[in-house]
Write an enzyme that holds these catalytic residues in place. Structure first.
Site, PDB file in Angstrom:
ATOM      1  N   HIS A   4     -41.461  39.878  21.780  1.00 16.39           N
ATOM      2  CA  HIS A   4     -40.437  39.763  19.916  1.00 16.39           C
ATOM      3  C   HIS A   4     -41.218  40.526  19.332  1.00 16.39           C
ATOM      4  CE1 HIS A   4     -39.390  37.847  17.180  1.00 16.39           C
ATOM      5  NE2 HIS A   4     -38.469  36.839  17.348  1.00 16.39           N
ATOM      6  N   SER A  34     -34.290  37.261  13.703  1.00 18.25           N
ATOM      7  CA  SER A  34     -35.275  37.648  14.089  1.00 18.25           C
ATOM      8  C   SER A  34     -35.374  38.610  13.616  1.00 18.25           C
ATOM      9  CB  SER A  34     -35.613  37.608  15.643  1.00 18.25           C
ATOM     10  OG  SER A  34     -36.713  36.188  15.742  1.00 18.25           O
ATOM     11  N   ASP A  69     -46.299  36.541  14.696  1.00 21.05           N
ATOM     12  CA  ASP A  69     -45.602  36.631  15.793  1.00 21.05           C
ATOM     13  C   ASP A  69     -46.012  36.834  17.402  1.00 21.05           C
ATOM     14  OD1 ASP A  69     -43.367  37.854  17.784  1.00 21.05           O
ATOM     15  OD2 ASP A  69     -42.134  37.834  15.609  1.00 21.05           O
TER      16      ASP A  69
END
Length: 437
Positions: free
Chosen positions: A180, A372, A148
């Site tokens: 994120h 996600s 990520d």
């Protein structure tokens, strides 16, 4: 005239993915408002200076002395990244360089090096993880790799980030300039220490490895992602990696058989790593599963909206959750888990943190939605399953998840897969283990 110019493209069409074919033809397209006598000059300039990023796959050869650098030299291009995982390399090429590569018998495929983007309060109870915590099933001893934007050293992860690799800025200490990846990591293994243990991931004692392949804007190149998967496989034994969580992807443009991201995740799967990937956020339209979620081997995770309640009665598939069938006509997603308004870890000062201040929850947490978020919740449950039985193969883990999921009545499998994860049943504390034989 243009037909003669593009003969080399037509004669090697099987070597090009759709995006590369389109880009190659664009080199030869006439300019709209340029006089005829200047067309040749303008096209020459475009063909010479407009370069496109590609991944070049090489045919297997028995020649041990052969190298991709030698092949690249024949086309007068440089090797940006070597990708031995799929026998490839990445580079940027102009028209003449692509022509030389396409005509080389050792070149098997040329893909566009496309952009890849990043796609807990009640999330854990929804998937039935808390009852397992009481029995000590918290993912302890299981290592989950997070591919990520990085991982911020959050107090809720204290002492459990056991590895970090940065393919973007080459830093050595864990960080996350986007936010994120930190949120994803918390969905897997936050212990909730800064929230009186309210915001806790399914695998609250699992260890994490951060692999930064996306930049501060949450985007990156496919070749970097493949290199990250390669690193994960190469370090599987030394770090003990059992699970790979991928909350990222890109639009699927070709069969999983030809897709480079799918080829890479299949290698991880065959090396004993359970791979969980996001279905995508392109719903409610059908045929929107992203790559590498289109691959039949890996666990593709869609999202439910649990309406901030533990009761399953008001659960529904999130409108944004991508639907199948895949580009190959396969049923996807495989499984569902919570992905709407998920409160997880905040990375202070990161891009998301600065852009969306309203999503902050206290000083340490942040709310986000998407597949996600659903994907790492699934990865956390997988860590719980592997803690309970470390002998399970990736195929066996996937079968347990799907065999014990709770399906919505009268809902197309291409919307829900097998249904919502049930960690208790997957581990066998509710149903007999016979169904897993």
């Amino acid at each position: 005239m243009i037909f003669h110019e593009v003969n080399w493209i037509r004669s090697n069409i099987d070597k090009f993915c759709p995006q590369v074919k389109k880009a190659a033809l664009e080199w030869y397209r006439p300019f709209k408002y340029v006089p005829y006598f200047l067309q040749k000059l303008f096209k020459y300039i475009k063909q010479r200076w407009r370069k496109i990023p590609v991944i070049v796959q090489v045919e297997e050869t028995r020649d041990k002395t052969f190298s991709v650098k030698e092949l690249a030299n024949t086309a007068k291009c440089s090797v940006h990244r070597e990708l031995p995982l799929i026998n490839s390399f990445s580079t940027k090429i102009c028209a003449s360089q692509m022509e030389l590569l396409a005509q080389n018998k050792l070149v098997k495929k040329i893909w566009y090096d496309r952009e890849v983007k990043a796609v807990l309060d009640v999330a854990s109870p929804t998937v039935q993880s808390p009852p397992l915590w009481e029995k000590g099933i918290t993912g302890k001893g299981i290592i989950v790799a997070v591919l990520d934007t990085g991982i911020y050293e959050h107090p809720d992860l204290s002492g459990r980030i056991v590895g970090f690799k940065d393919f973007i800025n080459q830093k050595t200490q864990p960080y996350d300039d986007n936010g994120h990846g930190t949120h994803v990591a918390g969905n897997i293994g936050s212990n909730g220490s800064q929230s009186s243990y309210e915001y806790r991931g399914p695998a609250s004692e699992a260890s994490l490895v951060g692999i930064k392949v996306l930049n501060k804007m949450g985007a990156g190149q496919l070749s970097t992602v493949i290199e990250g998967i390669q690193w994960c496989i190469d370090n599987k034994e030394s770090l003990g990696i059992r699970v790979l969580s991928m909350s990222l992807g890109s639009t699927a443009t070709e069969s999983y058989i030809d897709d480079p991201a799918c080829q890479a995740v299949e290698k991880a799967w065959s090396n004993g790593i359970v791979v969980c990937v996001a279905a995508g956020n392109e719903g409610p339209q059908s045929n929107t599963i992203i790559s590498p979620g289109i691959d039949p081997l890996v666990i593709t995770v869609g999202a439910i909206d649990d309406n901030d309640s533990i009761s399953p009665d008001d659960d529904q598939v999130a409108s944004f959750s991508s639907r199948g069938p895949t580009i190959d006509g396969l049923i996807k997603p495989d499984i569902l888990s919570p992905g709407v308004n998920i409160i997880s870890l905040r990375s202070p000062g990161s891009t998301l943190d600065k852009q969306d201040k309203e999503s902050r929850v206290g000083n340490w947490y942040f709310s986000l939605s998407g597949t996600s978020m659903a994907t790492p919740v699934c990865s956390g449950v997988v860590a719980q399953i592997l803690q309970s039985d470390g002998s399970l193969t990736p195929d066996q883990v996937k079968k347990r998840l799907m065999d014990t999921a709770k399906a919505f009545d009268n809902l197309d499998p291409n919307i829900q897969g097998a249904g919502v994860i049930d960690a208790q049943k997957a581990i066998g504390l509710v149903n007999n283990k016979e169904r897993f034989e």
